[in-house]
Scaffold this motif. Sequence first.
Motif, PDB file in Angstrom:
ATOM      1  N   VAL A 165       5.549  -6.158  -8.085  1.00  0.00           N
ATOM      2  CA  VAL A 165       4.435  -5.804  -7.200  1.00  0.00           C
ATOM      3  C   VAL A 165       4.441  -4.288  -7.069  1.00  0.00           C
ATOM      4  CG1 VAL A 165       3.548  -5.950  -4.845  1.00  0.00           C
ATOM      5  CG2 VAL A 165       4.601  -7.959  -5.913  1.00  0.00           C
ATOM      6  N   ALA A 220       3.007  -0.531  -5.664  1.00  0.00           N
ATOM      7  CA  ALA A 220       2.376   0.073  -4.499  1.00  0.00           C
ATOM      8  C   ALA A 220       0.905   0.365  -4.760  1.00  0.00           C
ATOM      9  CB  ALA A 220       3.130   1.363  -4.132  1.00  0.00           C
ATOM     10  N   GLY A 221       0.599   0.866  -5.961  1.00  0.00           N
ATOM     11  CA  GLY A 221      -0.781   1.238  -6.264  1.00  0.00           C
ATOM     12  C   GLY A 221      -1.718   0.038  -6.271  1.00  0.00           C
ATOM     13  N   HIS A 256      -2.277  -1.126  -2.688  1.00  0.00           N
ATOM     14  CA  HIS A 256      -3.181  -0.164  -2.042  1.00  0.00           C
ATOM     15  C   HIS A 256      -4.627  -0.394  -2.476  1.00  0.00           C
ATOM     16  CE1 HIS A 256      -5.577   3.542  -2.179  1.00  0.00           C
ATOM     17  NE2 HIS A 256      -5.095   3.714  -0.962  1.00  0.00           N
ATOM     18  N   LEU A 289      -6.220  -3.611  -1.100  1.00  0.00           N
ATOM     19  CA  LEU A 289      -6.523  -3.484   0.332  1.00  0.00           C
ATOM     20  C   LEU A 289      -7.677  -2.518   0.553  1.00  0.00           C
ATOM     21  CD1 LEU A 289      -2.911  -3.367   1.830  1.00  0.00           C
ATOM     22  CD2 LEU A 289      -4.556  -5.244   2.017  1.00  0.00           C
ATOM     23  N   SER A 321      -8.369  -5.026   7.714  1.00  0.00           N
ATOM     24  CA  SER A 321      -7.244  -4.188   8.163  1.00  0.00           C
ATOM     25  C   SER A 321      -6.473  -4.824   9.306  1.00  0.00           C
ATOM     26  CB  SER A 321      -7.741  -2.800   8.567  1.00  0.00           C
ATOM     27  OG  SER A 321      -8.497  -2.883   9.751  1.00  0.00           O
ATOM     28  N   LEU A 333      -5.879  -8.057   9.632  1.00  0.00           N
ATOM     29  CA  LEU A 333      -5.228  -9.307   9.244  1.00  0.00           C
ATOM     30  C   LEU A 333      -3.763  -9.054   8.876  1.00  0.00           C
ATOM     31  CD1 LEU A 333      -8.044 -11.029   7.127  1.00  0.00           C
ATOM     32  CD2 LEU A 333      -7.647 -11.098   9.592  1.00  0.00           C
ATOM     33  N   LEU A 383      -0.659  -9.160   6.476  1.00  0.00           N
ATOM     34  CA  LEU A 383      -0.326  -9.195   5.048  1.00  0.00           C
ATOM     35  C   LEU A 383       0.863 -10.133   4.895  1.00  0.00           C
ATOM     36  CD1 LEU A 383      -0.685  -8.213   2.153  1.00  0.00           C
ATOM     37  CD2 LEU A 383       0.775  -6.266   2.701  1.00  0.00           C
ATOM     38  N   LEU A 435      10.058   0.969  -1.017  1.00  0.00           N
ATOM     39  CA  LEU A 435       9.648   0.999  -2.419  1.00  0.00           C
ATOM     40  C   LEU A 435      10.887   1.105  -3.302  1.00  0.00           C
ATOM     41  CD1 LEU A 435       6.724   3.603  -2.108  1.00  0.00           C
ATOM     42  CD2 LEU A 435       6.645   1.145  -1.764  1.00  0.00           C
ATOM     43  N   VAL A 461       3.157  -7.836   9.989  1.00  0.00           N
ATOM     44  CA  VAL A 461       2.793  -6.784   9.037  1.00  0.00           C
ATOM     45  C   VAL A 461       1.285  -6.855   8.842  1.00  0.00           C
ATOM     46  CG1 VAL A 461       3.002  -5.997   6.650  1.00  0.00           C
ATOM     47  CG2 VAL A 461       5.002  -6.909   7.852  1.00  0.00           C
ATOM     48  N   THR A 462       0.572  -5.765   9.112  1.00  0.00           N
ATOM     49  CA  THR A 462      -0.883  -5.820   9.003  1.00  0.00           C
ATOM     50  C   THR A 462      -1.368  -5.110   7.742  1.00  0.00           C
ATOM     51  OG1 THR A 462      -1.116  -3.850  10.374  1.00  0.00           O
ATOM     52  CG2 THR A 462      -1.228  -5.970  11.491  1.00  0.00           C
ATOM     53  N   ALA A 463      -2.468  -5.647   7.213  1.00  0.00           N
ATOM     54  CA  ALA A 463      -3.045  -5.100   5.986  1.00  0.00           C
ATOM     55  C   ALA A 463      -3.408  -3.627   6.171  1.00  0.00           C
ATOM     56  CB  ALA A 463      -4.282  -5.914   5.592  1.00  0.00           C
ATOM     57  N   GLY A 464      -3.978  -3.276   7.328  1.00  0.00           N
ATOM     58  CA  GLY A 464      -4.412  -1.909   7.552  1.00  0.00           C
ATOM     59  C   GLY A 464      -3.252  -0.925   7.567  1.00  0.00           C
ATOM     60  N   VAL A 516      -0.284  -1.253   6.082  1.00  0.00           N
ATOM     61  CA  VAL A 516       0.262  -1.112   4.721  1.00  0.00           C
ATOM     62  C   VAL A 516      -0.664  -0.236   3.886  1.00  0.00           C
ATOM     63  CG1 VAL A 516       0.866  -2.360   2.614  1.00  0.00           C
ATOM     64  CG2 VAL A 516       1.515  -3.294   4.844  1.00  0.00           C
ATOM     65  N   HIS A 517      -1.964  -0.481   4.008  1.00  0.00           N
ATOM     66  CA  HIS A 517      -2.917   0.355   3.284  1.00  0.00           C
ATOM     67  C   HIS A 517      -2.769   1.821   3.664  1.00  0.00           C
ATOM     68  CE1 HIS A 517      -6.731   2.604   3.142  1.00  0.00           C
ATOM     69  NE2 HIS A 517      -6.824   2.062   1.950  1.00  0.00           N
ATOM     70  N   ASP A 518      -2.733   2.105   4.952  1.00  0.00           N
ATOM     71  CA  ASP A 518      -2.714   3.503   5.384  1.00  0.00           C
ATOM     72  C   ASP A 518      -1.429   4.205   4.944  1.00  0.00           C
ATOM     73  OD1 ASP A 518      -5.138   2.923   6.505  1.00  0.00           O
ATOM     74  OD2 ASP A 518      -4.467   3.026   8.594  1.00  0.00           O
ATOM     75  N   LEU A 538       0.441   3.497   2.360  1.00  0.00           N
ATOM     76  CA  LEU A 538       0.362   3.721   0.912  1.00  0.00           C
ATOM     77  C   LEU A 538      -0.640   4.823   0.589  1.00  0.00           C
ATOM     78  CD1 LEU A 538       0.458   0.036  -0.400  1.00  0.00           C
ATOM     79  CD2 LEU A 538       2.264   1.756  -0.611  1.00  0.00           C
ATOM     80  N   HIS A 539      -1.757   4.809   1.294  1.00  0.00           N
ATOM     81  CA  HIS A 539      -2.805   5.786   1.021  1.00  0.00           C
ATOM     82  C   HIS A 539      -2.300   7.202   1.270  1.00  0.00           C
ATOM     83  CE1 HIS A 539      -7.002   6.646   0.237  1.00  0.00           C
ATOM     84  NE2 HIS A 539      -7.009   7.486   1.253  1.00  0.00           N
ATOM     85  N   MET A 577       0.418   8.179  -1.277  1.00  0.00           N
ATOM     86  CA  MET A 577      -0.160   8.507  -2.583  1.00  0.00           C
ATOM     87  C   MET A 577      -0.912   9.834  -2.550  1.00  0.00           C
ATOM     88  SD  MET A 577      -1.270   4.595  -3.574  1.00  0.00           S
ATOM     89  CE  MET A 577      -2.549   5.057  -4.743  1.00  0.00           C
ATOM     90  N   THR A 617       3.772   7.545  -6.295  1.00  0.00           N
ATOM     91  CA  THR A 617       4.072   6.390  -5.449  1.00  0.00           C
ATOM     92  C   THR A 617       3.378   5.132  -5.948  1.00  0.00           C
ATOM     93  OG1 THR A 617       4.225   7.886  -3.559  1.00  0.00           O
ATOM     94  CG2 THR A 617       4.040   5.547  -3.065  1.00  0.00           C
ATOM     95  N   SER A 618       2.169   5.300  -6.490  1.00  0.00           N
ATOM     96  CA  SER A 618       1.401   4.119  -6.916  1.00  0.00           C
ATOM     97  C   SER A 618       2.124   3.329  -7.996  1.00  0.00           C
ATOM     98  CB  SER A 618       0.015   4.534  -7.405  1.00  0.00           C
ATOM     99  OG  SER A 618       0.123   5.242  -8.619  1.00  0.00           O
ATOM    100  N   LEU A 634       6.546  -2.172  -4.702  1.00  0.00           N
ATOM    101  CA  LEU A 634       6.539  -2.438  -3.260  1.00  0.00           C
ATOM    102  C   LEU A 634       7.519  -3.582  -3.005  1.00  0.00           C
ATOM    103  CD1 LEU A 634       5.411  -2.007  -0.422  1.00  0.00           C
ATOM    104  CD2 LEU A 634       3.544  -3.551  -0.999  1.00  0.00           C
ATOM    105  N   THR A 691       7.890  -5.049   2.975  1.00  0.00           N
ATOM    106  CA  THR A 691       7.129  -4.523   4.106  1.00  0.00           C
ATOM    107  C   THR A 691       7.876  -4.980   5.347  1.00  0.00           C
ATOM    108  OG1 THR A 691       5.785  -6.524   4.127  1.00  0.00           O
ATOM    109  CG2 THR A 691       4.900  -4.650   2.924  1.00  0.00           C
TER     110      THR A 691
END
Lengths: 383, 383
Positions: free
Chosen positions: A284, A286-287, A290, A293, A304, A306, A308, B236, B284-287, B289-291, B293-294, B297, B303-304, B308, B311
């Motif tokens: 899995v 990270a990119g 990302h 999502l 966001s 929900l 994961l 990671l 663990v929330t999707a938002g 994890v996204h933030d 990673l964002h 990166m 990082t991408s 992963l 979490t």
Amino acid sequence: MAEIADVVVAGGGVIGTAIAWRAALAGLDVVLVDPEAGDAATQVAAGMLAPASEALFGEGALLRLNLLAVRRFGSFAAELESAAGQHVGLRREGTLAVAYDPDDYAALARLTAFRRSAGLDAEELDSRACRALEPFLAPDVHGGALFGGDWSVDNRRYAAALGEAARSAKVRTVRDRAVAVRTGDGRARGIRLADGGDIDAPNVVVAAGCWSGAIDGLPEPLRTVVRPVKGQLLRLRHPAGVPPVLSHTIRAIVRGTDIYLVPRADGELVVGATQEERGPDQTVTAGAVHDLLHEAMSVLPVTSELILAETCVGLRPGTPDNGPVVGRCGPDGLLLATGHYRNGILMSPVTADAVVALLAGQAPAPEWEPFTPQRFITPDGPR
Amino acid sequence: MAEIADVVVAGGGVIGTAIAWRAALAGLDVVLVDPEAGDAATQVAAGMLAPASEALFGEGALLRLNLLAVRRFGSFAAELESAAGQHVGLRREGTLAVAYDPDDYAALARLTAFRRSAGLDAEELDSRACRALEPFLAPDVHGGALFGGDWSVDNRRYAAALGEAARSAKVRTVRDRAVAVRTGDGRARGIRLADGGDIDAPNVVVAAGCWSGAIDGLPEPLRTVVRPVKGQLLRLRHPAGVPPVLSHTIRAIVRGTDIYLVPRADGELVVGATQEERGPDQTVTAGAVHDLLHEAMSVLPVTSELILAETCVGLRPGTPDNGPVVGRCGPDGLLLATGHYRNGILMSPVTADAVVALLAGQAPAPEWEPFTPQRFITPDGPR
């Protein structure tokens, strides 16, 4: 001491298990060989039953096969639920395809026209109509189309039901890996297991997904036909007290990238998927997480909030022409049923029908003609 | 039949375990009570040992305590590694703070000035100098500063070593939850366990992180002083064959948001962390994890490509003034050691020193004076 059967099936994903179940129902004594309880690609699938959105332009033969598969799915699933005594999570709400920006909408319009040309329903919707169907969609979604005839199935429930149905039909499962097709006097004689043991059977079905080519004894050209196509996807869950945020499957084109969000009855939301040519790598990254999502949040911002719950990776069995490889090949008694790529769940009922017909000496449905193994052995052959 | 000890410690995170170990070394018979092997916040921490970057402007007393803590950490860790016979993954490469855009750089310049005012090293670096130190940084990083004196420790190795050291010093661990401080004749008598059993001890140390307030028998004002502050972070890993992409801990300000990336000797890279006021929620929330990673990166695009691996969520024990709560309170024999918020790993050695001093009837280091429980019982008291 070798096990003896009429048919040995190598591969316990949905393809192999569906074949094993239906062959047993047809009166054959069946052994299923798989090292694990459930194959990776089967467990990772999203379970969309969408014949046209998975067929690309120029893949008319594949579309016809997918249409056969979708017509067959409902009766097969009903029989399966009855045999297994459990639900498979079939949903009939349809797919809402949405486009994020005007360029995405142009791509969607081409897909919609393609669906119509295949005789499938497709109702164009503006942004407001999309949001009337799915209120949590982002207001900046450009527009969409409702594909009312698309269904989805819970891949894990479906796989579990197939396993249960196979058990109740007296299919025996051997938890080992098939390493070779055994032959003698010019015909298949069974399977050699990784632990050194043998299964004796006059009929051998290789249904090991992207690993099929690793089994010795296949005709040489077929050893490299199926390749792993890595797919990463996410399983989201609703926090306690939050009602489902989607009722339809959403397929979105977001700045040129395709993603899907598939709701389940139990509150799960599957978000997928990458398509990566990275050999058998099952990490899995990270990119990928990302990007999935990011695109999901672009069309459905509430994503966001929900949970994961799971990140997962599967290896789809891809082929050079994106079509499955189902039929007799090599020594008498050897059958191949693999290469289903993104359509393994959808095609599992018709693949089982085709293989059971072949085992009975009958011809499969004509839609299968372009998808025999011979097309890779004799390059000038059919198709 | 009750266990009998000189000291019972409620809470088996790094704070409680460090106290238990050091109290046992001081000759006391110690029982440690914790329902699980390792507390959540301890397992989730990043392990940065950075005294100034965690202290905010106006928190001079906290900065002085952090400076004491960082000076103490090296000798404590050396003794711990020797006692436990295992490494704790101490890294002395320093922290490279980077700013993504000019506004972020202005915020970083203020932090740098604050560090200098505290007598700490801080070397300003332009974008090119940052990339000379860490070649994988994005070229659009605006600039940075090297904090050469900052260390980091592998929180999980450190916690494991504390557990091993405590065991080898004859600390007994009871796998249960402390539900109440037992008292009699105006002083502490021990701990009541969730299973109904008792630990008898004249000294009770409550070190249960954000759950400390749930233990009956604390003075009423202290029951609500410590609150959970949710933190989500990512672990990671480098794919096989990829060398480490970082050598320094990176603290980045990315469009106004703080993130950190902490490399471990074993190839792990910890990316954190959110700070969320959501009560005891541990999803663990999707938002989030996204933030994470964002932003990671944005400053470190490679990082991408990393895996992963995990979490995770922890609940930091926060307090109204962001400072820990360490000292005697309520009935004789009761001590509190909690509220370490983002600094639990860093402060665990000096917290153990302070509690062992108090158990011996001595005064802790003067840096602890502003952080007694009394400040929340007597609002006009010290500090």
